[in-house]
Design a protein around this motif. Sequence first.
Motif, short mmCIF file in Angstrom:
data_model
loop_
_atom_site.label_atom_id
_atom_site.label_comp_id
_atom_site.label_asym_id
_atom_site.label_seq_id
_atom_site.Cartn_x
_atom_site.Cartn_y
_atom_site.Cartn_z
N ASP A 22 5.74 -7.73 1.56
CA ASP A 22 4.93 -6.88 2.80
C ASP A 22 4.90 -7.96 3.84
O ASP A 22 4.88 -9.07 3.60
N ARG A 69 0.73 -1.38 0.07
CA ARG A 69 -0.19 -0.02 0.08
C ARG A 69 0.97 1.32 0.10
O ARG A 69 2.33 1.25 -0.07
N ILE A 126 3.20 4.27 -0.70
CA ILE A 126 4.28 4.86 -1.52
C ILE A 126 4.81 3.51 -2.11
O ILE A 126 5.01 3.30 -3.33
N GLY A 172 8.59 14.25 1.28
CA GLY A 172 8.24 15.10 2.31
C GLY A 172 6.75 14.31 2.71
O GLY A 172 6.73 13.15 2.62
N TYR A 224 12.74 8.14 14.78
CA TYR A 224 12.30 7.88 13.30
C TYR A 224 13.53 8.87 12.48
O TYR A 224 14.14 8.51 11.41
N THR A 269 -0.70 8.95 2.24
CA THR A 269 -0.74 7.55 2.28
C THR A 269 -1.47 7.12 3.70
O THR A 269 -1.76 7.89 4.34
N MET A 324 7.15 -10.93 3.51
CA MET A 324 8.27 -10.64 4.11
C MET A 324 8.19 -9.61 5.26
O MET A 324 7.89 -8.48 4.93
N ASP A 325 8.68 -10.04 6.61
CA ASP A 325 8.69 -9.15 7.69
C ASP A 325 9.98 -8.56 7.68
O ASP A 325 11.06 -9.44 7.94
N VAL A 326 10.23 -7.51 7.47
CA VAL A 326 11.89 -6.92 7.38
C VAL A 326 12.37 -7.04 8.92
O VAL A 326 13.45 -6.70 9.19
N ASN A 384 11.32 0.02 0.96
CA ASN A 384 10.25 1.14 1.22
C ASN A 384 9.78 1.02 2.82
O ASN A 384 9.19 2.00 3.23
N LYS A 433 16.36 7.31 9.97
CA LYS A 433 16.23 7.81 8.57
C LYS A 433 17.86 8.39 8.19
O LYS A 433 18.27 8.24 7.22
N THR A 441 3.76 12.91 2.56
CA THR A 441 3.01 12.30 1.47
C THR A 441 1.68 11.40 1.88
O THR A 441 1.64 10.97 2.87
#
Length: 249
Positions: free
Chosen positions: A36, A15, A17, A180, A149, A184, A56-58, A84, A153, A182
Amino acid sequence: MNTSSHIALVTGGARGIGAAICRALADCGHRVVVTDIAAQGASALAKEIGGESVAMDVTSANSVSQASEQIAREIGAPTIVVNNAGWDNLMPFLETDEEFQNKVIAINYTGPVRVCRAFLPGMIAAGGGRIINIASDAGRIGSALEAIYSGTKGGLIAFSKTLAREFARNQITVNCVCPGITNTPLIKEITANNELAGRGIAAIERNVPLGRMGQPEDIAGAVVYLASEAASYVTGQTLSVSGGISMAG
Ligand SMILES: NC(=O)c1ccc[n+]([C@@H]2O[C@H](COP(=O)([O-])OP(=O)(O)OC[C@H]3O[C@@H](n4cnc5c(N)ncnc54)[C@H](O)[C@@H]3O)[C@@H](O)[C@H]2O)c1
């Protein structure tokens, strides 16, 4: 990277981006692997775009290793990898606890590190590739109510530059895209029950020089460029896609 169609893996592709990136890369003719933690959403999108999906769980070493083995066995080696998947909730730093901090770090920083570690060997063997990490302007310039966060990043940006240096000899480029604000599902969830976050985000939106909030497709356009032949000499860069709210010096 001298053929036009690649296996392109996107994390958090179900979902927001990530979904826009999957659609845009499929439109370019790439074979997209939508991954995801939300397996059903990934599978539905893969059907829509004629791609593949893998749960897939990162945040889980086991999940990433099982998914990467399944992808190698059933699909092949991705030569485009887009990190992402990401998550946050807005709150003052002094209200964050260790559980929240660890969750933000696990999804936004350790996750991409783990995914790069899993898929770089396949890219090296294939003779080249593209890693595109979705960071954030928060990681470049800071963002009130997003201390942890922003740290993850910023760390992702530094990590990406180091990979770019280390794997240039393998013809692998590594770049970051920094959205920036976004539009979602994540932004809707963050603002739903959080008045402080809602006011903060509305204030940022009012100040965007281009006069509107970003759409997922705006971010996907930058990813398509960095994945394309046109960007073969671009590595270690950090591209803000934010309507001009931040401008690199
Ligand atoms: N939306 C914004 O304003 C904004 C701004 C700057 C950066 N970003 C970044 O863009 C990326 C995408 O954000 P979005 O707004 O589309 O979010 P979103 O929540 O709408 O979508 C994120 C997707 O990632 C998946 N995901 C979450 N945890 C996961 C995990 N552990 N393993 C695998 N998948 C997982 C979710 O299921 C979801 O499908 C994130 O990295 C985010 O930090 C977003």
